[in-house]
Design an enzyme around this catalytic site. Structure first.
Site, short mmCIF file in Angstrom:
data_model
loop_
_atom_site.label_atom_id
_atom_site.label_comp_id
_atom_site.label_asym_id
_atom_site.label_seq_id
_atom_site.Cartn_x
_atom_site.Cartn_y
_atom_site.Cartn_z
N TYR A 1 -0.95 -3.69 18.87
CA TYR A 1 -0.22 -4.32 17.76
C TYR A 1 -0.18 -5.83 17.93
CZ TYR A 1 3.82 -6.34 15.42
OH TYR A 1 4.63 -7.19 14.69
N LYS B 1 0.83 -1.21 0.00
CA LYS B 1 0.00 0.00 0.00
C LYS B 1 0.86 1.26 0.00
CE LYS B 1 -3.60 2.05 2.96
NZ LYS B 1 -4.29 1.92 4.24
N LYS C 1 -1.88 -8.97 15.73
CA LYS C 1 -1.11 -10.06 15.10
C LYS C 1 -1.60 -11.41 15.63
CE LYS C 1 2.01 -9.77 12.65
NZ LYS C 1 2.06 -9.73 11.16
N VAL D 1 15.95 6.40 25.68
CA VAL D 1 15.72 5.03 26.17
C VAL D 1 14.46 5.03 27.04
CG1 VAL D 1 16.65 3.24 27.69
CG2 VAL D 1 18.15 4.39 26.04
N THR E 1 4.82 -12.81 14.85
CA THR E 1 5.82 -12.24 15.74
C THR E 1 5.82 -12.94 17.10
OG1 THR E 1 6.28 -10.25 17.05
CG2 THR E 1 4.06 -10.46 16.24
N ASP E 2 6.97 -12.90 17.77
CA ASP E 2 7.04 -13.47 19.13
C ASP E 2 6.19 -12.67 20.12
OD1 ASP E 2 8.62 -11.18 19.31
OD2 ASP E 2 10.39 -12.19 20.11
N GLU E 3 5.80 -11.44 19.71
CA GLU E 3 5.02 -10.60 20.64
C GLU E 3 3.65 -11.18 20.94
OE1 GLU E 3 5.04 -6.41 20.24
OE2 GLU E 3 7.11 -6.33 19.59
P1 NAD Z 1 7.36 -2.43 8.12
O1 NAD Z 1 6.46 -1.53 8.88
O2 NAD Z 1 8.77 -2.01 7.86
O3 NAD Z 1 6.71 -2.75 6.70
C1 NAD Z 1 5.34 -3.00 6.53
C2 NAD Z 1 5.01 -2.88 5.04
O4 NAD Z 1 3.63 -3.23 4.87
C3 NAD Z 1 5.19 -1.47 4.49
O5 NAD Z 1 5.84 -1.53 3.24
C4 NAD Z 1 3.76 -0.96 4.33
O6 NAD Z 1 3.62 -0.03 3.27
C5 NAD Z 1 3.02 -2.25 4.04
N1 NAD Z 1 1.60 -2.18 4.39
C6 NAD Z 1 1.05 -1.69 5.54
N2 NAD Z 1 -0.28 -1.75 5.48
C7 NAD Z 1 -0.59 -2.32 4.29
C8 NAD Z 1 -1.81 -2.68 3.64
N3 NAD Z 1 -3.01 -2.44 4.23
N4 NAD Z 1 -1.78 -3.24 2.41
C9 NAD Z 1 -0.58 -3.47 1.81
N5 NAD Z 1 0.60 -3.14 2.36
C10 NAD Z 1 0.60 -2.58 3.58
O7 NAD Z 1 7.30 -3.82 8.88
P2 NAD Z 1 8.43 -4.93 9.08
O8 NAD Z 1 9.21 -4.62 10.28
O9 NAD Z 1 9.09 -5.17 7.78
O10 NAD Z 1 7.50 -6.19 9.45
C11 NAD Z 1 6.98 -7.02 8.42
C12 NAD Z 1 6.16 -8.13 9.05
O11 NAD Z 1 6.97 -8.89 9.93
C13 NAD Z 1 4.99 -7.62 9.90
O12 NAD Z 1 3.89 -8.48 9.68
C14 NAD Z 1 5.49 -7.73 11.33
O13 NAD Z 1 4.42 -7.98 12.21
C15 NAD Z 1 6.39 -8.95 11.22
N6 NAD Z 1 7.53 -9.01 12.18
C16 NAD Z 1 8.40 -7.95 12.29
C17 NAD Z 1 9.50 -8.06 13.14
C18 NAD Z 1 10.49 -6.94 13.28
O14 NAD Z 1 11.38 -7.03 14.13
N7 NAD Z 1 10.42 -5.87 12.47
C19 NAD Z 1 9.71 -9.25 13.85
C20 NAD Z 1 8.78 -10.30 13.73
C21 NAD Z 1 7.71 -10.17 12.86
O1 DAU Z 2 9.61 -8.91 18.70
C1 DAU Z 2 9.21 -8.67 17.39
C2 DAU Z 2 8.71 -7.25 17.25
O2 DAU Z 2 9.85 -6.41 17.34
C3 DAU Z 2 7.94 -7.01 15.96
O3 DAU Z 2 6.77 -7.79 15.97
C4 DAU Z 2 7.59 -5.53 15.80
O4 DAU Z 2 6.99 -5.30 14.54
C5 DAU Z 2 8.88 -4.72 15.88
O5 DAU Z 2 8.60 -3.35 15.78
C6 DAU Z 2 9.61 -5.02 17.18
O6 DAU Z 2 8.86 -4.53 18.33
P1 DAU Z 2 9.57 -3.82 19.57
O7 DAU Z 2 8.57 -3.00 20.26
O8 DAU Z 2 10.35 -4.81 20.36
O9 DAU Z 2 10.66 -2.91 18.76
P2 DAU Z 2 11.10 -1.37 18.91
O10 DAU Z 2 12.27 -1.19 18.00
O11 DAU Z 2 9.96 -0.44 18.79
O12 DAU Z 2 11.61 -1.34 20.42
C7 DAU Z 2 12.60 -2.22 20.88
C8 DAU Z 2 12.81 -1.95 22.37
O13 DAU Z 2 13.41 -0.66 22.51
C9 DAU Z 2 11.52 -1.89 23.16
O14 DAU Z 2 11.76 -2.44 24.45
C10 DAU Z 2 11.22 -0.41 23.30
C11 DAU Z 2 12.60 0.22 23.30
N1 DAU Z 2 12.71 1.58 22.71
C12 DAU Z 2 12.21 1.78 21.46
C13 DAU Z 2 12.29 3.02 20.86
C14 DAU Z 2 11.72 3.25 19.48
C15 DAU Z 2 13.34 2.60 23.40
O15 DAU Z 2 13.82 2.40 24.53
N2 DAU Z 2 13.42 3.83 22.82
C16 DAU Z 2 12.91 4.09 21.58
O16 DAU Z 2 12.99 5.26 21.11
#
Ligand code: NAD
Ligand code: DAU
Length: 339
Positions: free
Chosen positions: A153, A34, A157, A209, A125-127
């Site tokens: 979130y 999207k 999921k 942090v 996700t592990d969340e």
């Molecule tokens: P991201 O936010 O970087 O990317 C999400 C993508 O999905 C974007 O390109 C966005 O434009 C697209 N999108 C959002 N809504 C949409 C819609 N309605 N239709 C089509 N496209 C849409 O996310 P990410 O970090 O790459 O995560 C990808 C997947 O992996 C997610 O499902 C997330 O839950 C899962 N995940 C992420 C992590 C992590 O650490 N980032 C870990 C475990 C699982």
């Molecule tokens: O565990 C998998 C998940 O990891 C995915 O499902 C999510 O999509 C992905 O965003 C990520 O979630 P978290 O919440 O763990 O990631 P984030 O990078 O937002 O934060 C990581 C940790 O750092 C969390 O404990 C919050 C903390 N944090 C985050 C930000 C952005 C800070 O302390 N300061 C910050 O500014």
């Protein structure tokens, strides 16, 4: 093989597309995205002209458009990355998380069922397991750990995972699910911990942090996640869930200190700010199932991965500068109360 990859303009989806182009060059990839604030078409520019790649700007919630695309392409597999992915945004505005993460997955499942897809893979996700206490290092998330999501979130999921498993049981839709821990690496959107700290440190800005910084996440280099999904697509059992993680637990504060050391920035930039509401304490994956059944092991250690990641951000300012100079500025001001 024709594979639809949703959310392929985001962080993990784009890394997955690059991984698949390299390792399975004969597969046709159709990316549906999207292009929300988190999607970036410039990421996919290097493969835009590939014969076996097609980009379609579409919302996975748009049943008509997705249906039409399936009529044109008749894909074999769908890998669903598309999601709203940032926990903090889900706390301020949950609605869009329910729409994309739950309703979008439901639309894809219906259409996959109608077209007799060979595999629907849900990137979860592990969340969904909630969190673990800091004083029980013996506890890990296993695939049979009950779902106990904390944030809007992770609840969205978890809901999607329940739907995926319901389609398997009710209609026999051939599904798999992976539940991965925190990823890091190239093309990670600057709102997330690691890229945010790298970019702020480069600008000598405060490193915010949350709370005491003792929360633990289990970090995995993004390419190792892509490899796990590839293995599950090719050798995973239908109807199964696979946890993905590399036993690399780290406290947030230690990650931020490490980034300071790599960039030779003073730790005095670290600023403790208000904690995230409902902040999960510890995530830790038990990856025994994917290791024993599919032979998956992470290849990149955290020490190597974080150096590669910092170097990537140093080398790709043209990728992240337009992001932090755009809409992201108002998000940052609202979230952290400063520029
Ligand atoms: P991201 O936010 O970087 O990317 C999400 C993508 O999905 C974007 O390109 C966005 O434009 C697209 N999108 C959002 N809504 C949409 C819609 N309605 N239709 C089509 N496209 C849409 O996310 P990410 O970090 O790459 O995560 C990808 C997947 O992996 C997610 O499902 C997330 O839950 C899962 N995940 C992420 C992590 C992590 O650490 N980032 C870990 C475990 C699982
Ligand atoms: O565990 C998998 C998940 O990891 C995915 O499902 C999510 O999509 C992905 O965003 C990520 O979630 P978290 O919440 O763990 O990631 P984030 O990078 O937002 O934060 C990581 C940790 O750092 C969390 O404990 C919050 C903390 N944090 C985050 C930000 C952005 C800070 O302390 N300061 C910050 O500014």
């Amino acid at each position: 093989m024709k594979i639809v990859v949703t959310g392929g303009a985001g962080f993990i989806g784009s890394n997955f597309i690059f991984y698949m182009r390299k390792n399975h060059p004969d597969d046709r990839i159709i990316c549906i995205d999207k292009l929300t604030y988190a999607g970036n078409l410039s990421t996919l520019e290097p493969i835009m002209d590939d014969q076996e790649f097609r980009f379609v700007k579409a919302d996975i919630c748009d049943r008509e458009v997705i249906h039409r695309l399936f009529e044109e392409e008749h894909p074999d597999m769908v890998v669903n990355f598309a999601a709203e992915s940032h926990v903090d945004r889900s706390i301020t505005d949950p609605g869009v998380f329910l729409q994309t993460n739950i309703m979008g997955t439901a639309v894809l499942l219906d259409i996959c069922r109608e077209f007799g897809i060979k595999r629907f893979h849900q990137v979860s996700t592990d969340e969904v397991y909630g969190d673990l206490p800091l004083d029980r290092p013996d506890l890990f998330f296993r695939e049979d750990t009950p779902i106990h999501a904390s944030s809007p979130y992770s609840s969205s999921k978890a809901s999607a995972d329940l739907l995926v498993m319901a389609y398997y049981r009710t209609y026999g839709t051939p599904v798999t699910i992976s539940r991965c821990s925190n990823n890091y690496g190239p093309y990670h959107f600057p709102e997330k911990l690691i890229p945010l700290m790298i970019i702020n440190a480069l600008h000598d800005k405060p490193l915010p942090v949350y709370g005491n910084g003792l929360n633990v996440r289990d970090w995995l280099y993004v390419e190792d996640h892509c490899k796990a999904i590839d293995l599950i697509l090719h050798r995973g059992q239908i109807g199964e869930i696979y946890n993905v993680g590399g036993h690399n637990e780290m406290r947030n504060i230690d990650i931020v200190r490490k980034i300071c050391r790599i960039l030779q920035k003073p730790e005095s930039l670290i600023t403790h700010v208000a904690d995230r509401k409902g902040h999960d304490m510890r995530y830790a994956i038990d990856p025994t199932k994917i290791q024993t059944e599919l032979g998956w092991y992470p290849e990149t250690s955290f020490d190597e991965g974080i150096l590669k990641t910092v170097q990537w951000y140093l080398d790709h300012q043209t990728w992240w500068e337009p992001i932090i100079n755009g809409e992201y500025q108002s998000y940052y001001r609202k979230m952290y109360g400063t520029d």
